[in-house]
Design a protein around this motif. Structure first.
Motif, PDB file in Angstrom:
ATOM      1  N   GLY A  20      -5.853  10.656  -0.834  1.00  0.00           N
ATOM      2  CA  GLY A  20      -5.075   9.617  -1.498  1.00  0.00           C
ATOM      3  C   GLY A  20      -5.661   8.244  -1.235  1.00  0.00           C
ATOM      4  N   ILE A  24      -7.103   5.631  -3.995  1.00  0.00           N
ATOM      5  CA  ILE A  24      -6.625   4.255  -4.169  1.00  0.00           C
ATOM      6  C   ILE A  24      -7.816   3.309  -4.177  1.00  0.00           C
ATOM      7  CG2 ILE A  24      -5.360   2.370  -3.044  1.00  0.00           C
ATOM      8  CD1 ILE A  24      -3.380   4.580  -2.018  1.00  0.00           C
ATOM      9  N   SER A 146      -3.325  12.538  -5.405  1.00  0.00           N
ATOM     10  CA  SER A 146      -4.569  11.748  -5.380  1.00  0.00           C
ATOM     11  C   SER A 146      -4.931  11.218  -6.758  1.00  0.00           C
ATOM     12  CB  SER A 146      -5.720  12.593  -4.832  1.00  0.00           C
ATOM     13  OG  SER A 146      -5.527  12.834  -3.456  1.00  0.00           O
ATOM     14  N   CYS A 149      -2.945   8.328  -7.456  1.00  0.00           N
ATOM     15  CA  CYS A 149      -3.355   7.202  -6.601  1.00  0.00           C
ATOM     16  C   CYS A 149      -4.396   6.359  -7.334  1.00  0.00           C
ATOM     17  CB  CYS A 149      -3.925   7.693  -5.266  1.00  0.00           C
ATOM     18  SG  CYS A 149      -2.659   8.213  -4.091  1.00  0.00           S
ATOM     19  N   THR A 153      -3.241   2.788  -9.261  1.00  0.00           N
ATOM     20  CA  THR A 153      -3.875   1.582  -8.731  1.00  0.00           C
ATOM     21  C   THR A 153      -4.470   0.768  -9.883  1.00  0.00           C
ATOM     22  OG1 THR A 153      -4.368   2.714  -6.656  1.00  0.00           O
ATOM     23  CG2 THR A 153      -5.566   0.676  -7.074  1.00  0.00           C
ATOM     24  N   SER A 171       2.311   4.206  -0.585  1.00  0.00           N
ATOM     25  CA  SER A 171       1.866   5.549  -0.265  1.00  0.00           C
ATOM     26  C   SER A 171       2.674   6.015   0.943  1.00  0.00           C
ATOM     27  CB  SER A 171       0.374   5.516   0.052  1.00  0.00           C
ATOM     28  OG  SER A 171      -0.006   6.648   0.779  1.00  0.00           O
ATOM     29  N   SER A 176      -1.500   9.669   1.520  1.00  0.00           N
ATOM     30  CA  SER A 176      -2.759   9.065   1.959  1.00  0.00           C
ATOM     31  C   SER A 176      -3.724  10.100   2.522  1.00  0.00           C
ATOM     32  CB  SER A 176      -2.485   8.006   3.035  1.00  0.00           C
ATOM     33  OG  SER A 176      -2.035   6.804   2.449  1.00  0.00           O
TER      34      SER A 176
END
Lengths: 604, 288
Positions: A20, A24, A146, A149, A153, A171, A176
């Motif tokens: 994750g 990001i 993920s 993520c 973002t 998160s 993460s």
């Protein structure tokens, strides 16, 4: 994998396993971010680490989260997209800037990633950072895997610019540190657009700030309208007997446990698309909310007059998981109770430990002997609170040790010497004002700065005291001795914590002096930036009297052997993990511990 | 109740390479055409704590965590960690566990009975749960191949024996993820692990209790003591301390283990340690 600059002309892999945090970071790369700042904190640390080698981005560790957000906001006002990363408690430190940044708005897109830690795997509390979004009046996105993520973002930067607002992306540890398949995209080229003077928007004197308050509220309304039919909200499942509203990691558990049930998945949890929620509630039988930690969604939905069940069935404490969600729906009568699984057999407790050869060990052995009241701080050395060191009495927040020691001394409530212990990175982060306080009030406290030359607990990151930046450039290192003297501490000593006698003497002498004093221990961490491994030591079993003096260190390399002396267990050293720090040899009364013979050392 | 995803767990001690091993398994599963989620928790200090990683795979994975009682395989790199997560394995699933032991300092705290709080190696708890035990001495197998550090690949090889993934995917994953220059030895270790049978652990008698029933008795001759503070500084159990008025005090008599450091090092012969008194019989005279 590292997200280094793509070679021109090479095709990106179709699907890549990314954590994750890496996803990001990749989202920020693709969004054309130029400046990324943060302070290390589990579980957020790897976001910046995974993009540190990019030549087209300025990626940096700041001294603390507030400075990181200040840097990010400044970069954004200069027209460069900016990413700021921190863990949940870091947002408390950055909150001062954060709350008013919601008034000023941004220049180019500004996204603040906050990583919560439900279950407190590596944190002092499990605060639910979603409250900050409502508190400040900013949007909050919550990815569930993920792939999201990365997507969220990128989207967060668009939302930031569209609504002129900093965006929170939240998160959790489970997001993460979870790897999943992600499709990579191309990096947008977004040169900085330049700073545009606008004092009434960026200078928050009361007269101007009053003008921004209605803007903030109006913006929230606009965002709520936009949320009603944005791509961040999605529905799953066909069985409308039960409806579930959920977001983030909890979505995965709901789908695992109730694969058929109708689910409303919220990608943006503030502001909420309340019309959409009302419509969903009307289309299903029983309505549940499944969320980790606080009833954030539940309270908002109840407040809107929609009947919903949530925390009655699902704990407000710690992480959820497939088992907890199944148990909750079973208790609510929605599913059959799962077959109970027999508990595992008893096994040994295994808390995290200070490493073999950790330079933090000896100062705490000394403090335990002295019976000092020890005001602790956040770092590896917090583990000195556990047996056998058991030499720490308090630990709350980054940098709190010194101010709390000053207060303990001022209370007159203890006869014992009052000592604050704080690591180098933590001292730079939040300890300096506390030391100023100690000098300013001439407090009778001793501050031990455990300088191991790195931010060790989060995996060995650079900080302003190490002389290097996150991107590997040389930097001017903060001189801790000069700094302590500059704020007015007269008694500053530096000592090698591998020398037990010198460490004891320095701490004793500092405590003996009236007024504030500082002892700086200066051995590098045994793990970072380089792994320290010297000639390991061995116990001569014939000489060991099993007195347990060495066991006081709590060193993971020293355990009991099967041999006894006078009914007590002798000890043995694991030469594979022993770093040769010599602490146990210094403590051993019969001198039974000595370095391994050279011819054997070659094989270790 | 599930979305047909399968799961496995890898467990060990921080610093053992659990995360790299997890990445290899996840990579092999992706190469074999699965959707994969791998979830780990690593926090606090770098080393020494429990580490566990969940891996789930299938056509489309929802939860990154395996529900209890659902995993195909638990692979543990250390004996006690194998026992810790055993409730996650489905009935009939496999427990691949390295018989190496990493005893934490916290297991060596019983200063009376002197027993370690570490579970004995015995496949009973695994067999009792209708699971397939596969005990390995991975370090010995890897050493035999020439590099003890390839032990984790031995374990992965054994795991592969319980899963239906073509060897080519495993070997591609290992080759691409292990440190440069170690692919050869790791592939050899993987193959050896696939062939390895379970090791037979000879029944171990419970270690004899060596301890004594109570604390030794600390006698201080205060007339002879000049409060030099040597004894209180050497006592491993923190039994002695100087009071604020400079007198020696026995602050924790119950913690004395009879190591006699204070007695031996006292320059004034002011301390004597006496054996514990157990129901009127001194220890070592047939008391048990």
């Amino acid at each position: 994998m590292s997200l280094i600059v793509e070679e021109p002309g090479t095709r990106l892999p179709e699907r890549t396993l990314l954590s994750g945090n890496e996803a990001i970071a990749r989202g920020a790369v693709e969004a054309g971010v130029r400046v990324a700042a943060g302070y290390p904190g589990t579980p957020s640390t790897e976001i910046l680490e995974s993009i540190r080698h990019r030549g087209d981005m300025d990626v940096r560790w700041s001294p603390n989260e507030k400075v990181a957000l200040d840097v990010g906001l400044g970069a954004s006002l200069g027209g460069a997209r900016a990413l700021v990363t921190m863990k949940h408690v870091g947002l408390n430190v950055a909150a001062d800037t954060f709350m008013t940044a919601a008034y000023t708005g941004v220049g180019a897109g500004l996204v603040l990633v906050v990583a919560d830690d439900p279950g407190m795997h590596s944190s002092q509390n499990e605060q639910d950072s979603r409250h900050y979004a409502r508190f400040a009046g900013v949007p909050l996105l919550e990815p569930a895997n993920s792939s999201e993520c990365l997507e969220f973002t990128r989207l967060a930067f668009e939302i930031s610019e569209r609504f002129d607002v900093p965006v929170l992306l939240r998160s959790t540890t489970r997001i993460s540190h979870n790897r999943g398949l992600v499709a990579l995209g191309e990096r947008e080229d977004r040169p900085a657009t330049g700073f545009v003077r606008n004092p009434s928007k960026y200078v928050m004197i009361p007269g101007y700030a009053r003008g921004r308050r209605p803007v903030l509220l109006q913006r929230l309304e606009e965002m709520a309208r936009w949320a009603e039919d944005c791509d961040l909200t999605a529905e799953f499942g066909e069985d409308t007997a039960v409806g579930v509203i959920t977001s983030g990691i909890s979505f995965n558990y709901v789908r695992e446990v109730l694969p058929e049930a109708r689910v409303l998945k919220l990608g943006m949890v503030h502001p909420l698309p309340m019309d959409r929620i009302r419509e969903f509630a009307g289309s299903v039988g029983r309505l549940f909310v499944v969320e980790e930690l606080d009833p954030f969604l539940e309270d908002a939905i109840l407040a809107a007059g929609i009947a919903v069940e949530g925390k009655r069935w699902f704990s407000q404490i710690g992480e959820l998981g497939p088992d907890a969600v199944a148990a909750g729906f079973a208790a609510a009568g929605v599913v059959e109770a799962p077959e109970p699984v027999a508990a595992p057999p008893a096994t040994v407790k295994r808390p995290p430990l200070l490493c073999p050869g950790c330079p933090h060990t000896a100062p705490f052995v000394a403090l335990k002997r002295l019976g000092a009241v020890v005001s602790g701080d956040i770092g590896c050395y917090t583990l000195a609170a556990l047996e056998p060191l058991a030499a720490m009495d308090t630990c709350l927040a980054m940098g709190s040790s010194i101010g709390m020691a000053v207060g303990l001394a001022a209370s007159g409530g203890t006869e014992a010497p009052v000592v604050a212990t704080i690591g180098d990175s933590t001292f730079v982060h939040g300890g300096i004002p506390g030391l100023v306080e100690a000098v300013y009030s001439n407090a009778n406290v001793t501050v031990i700065i455990l300088d191991n030359g790195t931010t060790a607990m989060t995996g060995g990151q650079e900080h302003p005291g190490t002389g290097k930046t996150l991107q590997g450039k040389e930097a001017k290192a903060v001189d801790l001795v000069a700094l302590c003297k500059a704020v007015g501490v007269e008694d500053v000593r530096v000592v090698d914590p591998y020398d037990i006698a010198a460490t004891n003497a320095a701490i004793n002498a500092a405590i003996g002096n009236q007024g504030p004093s500082v002892v700086i221990t200066n051995r590098p961490c045994v793990e970072a930036p380089v792994k320290v491994k010297d000639r390991p030591y061995l116990v001569d079993a014939a000489a060991c009297t099993a007195c347990q003096a060495c066991m006081a260190l709590g060193c993971p390399s020293i355990v009991w052997s099967d041999e006894t002396f006078d009914g007590r267990r002798k000890v043995v050293i694991d030469t594979v993990t022993c770093t040769g720090c010599t602490l146990c040899a210094q403590l051993c009364p019969p001198r039974a511990i000595a370095p391994i013979p050279r011819k054997e050392a070659a094989g270790v | 109740m599930s979305d047909r995803s399968k799961g496995l767990l890898l467990a060990g001690v921080g610093g053992q390479g659990v995360i790299l091993a997890s990445m290899i398994v996840a990579d092999a599963l992706v190469r074999a055409g699965n959707d994969v989620k791998q979830s780990e928790v690593h926090g606090m200090a770098q080393r020494g704590g429990s580490v566990v990683s969940h891996i789930r795979w299938g056509p489309r994975v929802s939860s990154p965590l395996a529900p209890k009682g659902s995993a195909e395989v638990l692979a543990a790199f250390e004996w006690a960690e194998g026992l810790r997560w055993i409730d996650y394995v489905r009935p009939g699933g496999a427990v691949v566990v390295d018989v190496r032991t990493i005893i934490p300092p916290g297991a060596c705290v019983d200063r009376r009975g002197w027993a370690t709080a570490y579970p004995r190696i015995d496949d009973g708890p695994i067999a009792d749960r209708r699971l397939q035990p596969r005990l390995l001495n991975a370090a010995a197998i890897a050493s035999g191949l020439g590099n003890v550090r390839a032990a984790n690949s031995v374990i992965l090889g054994s795991v592969a024996g319980f899963l239906d993934i073509d060897d080519q995917y495993w070997e591609a994953a290992i080759s691409s993820l292990v440190p440069k220059g170690t692919a050869e030895i790791n592939l050899a270790a993987f193959r050896a692990g696939k062939e390895a049978g379970t090791v037979v652990i000879p029944a171990q008698p419970a270690p004899e209790a060596t301890g004594v029933a109570g604390p030794h008795v600390i006698e201080v001759k205060h007339d002879w003591c000049k409060a030099c503070d040597i004894c209180s500084r050497v006592c491993p159990e923190y039994c002695l301390a100087l009071t604020l008025d400079g007198k020696l005090a026995v602050v924790d008599p119950d913690a004395c283990t009879g190591c006699r450091l204070c007695e031996i090092l006292c320059p004034d012969f002011a301390i004597r340690i006496h054996p514990p008194v157990v129901a009127g019989v001194a220890a070592g005279e047939g008391a048990s």
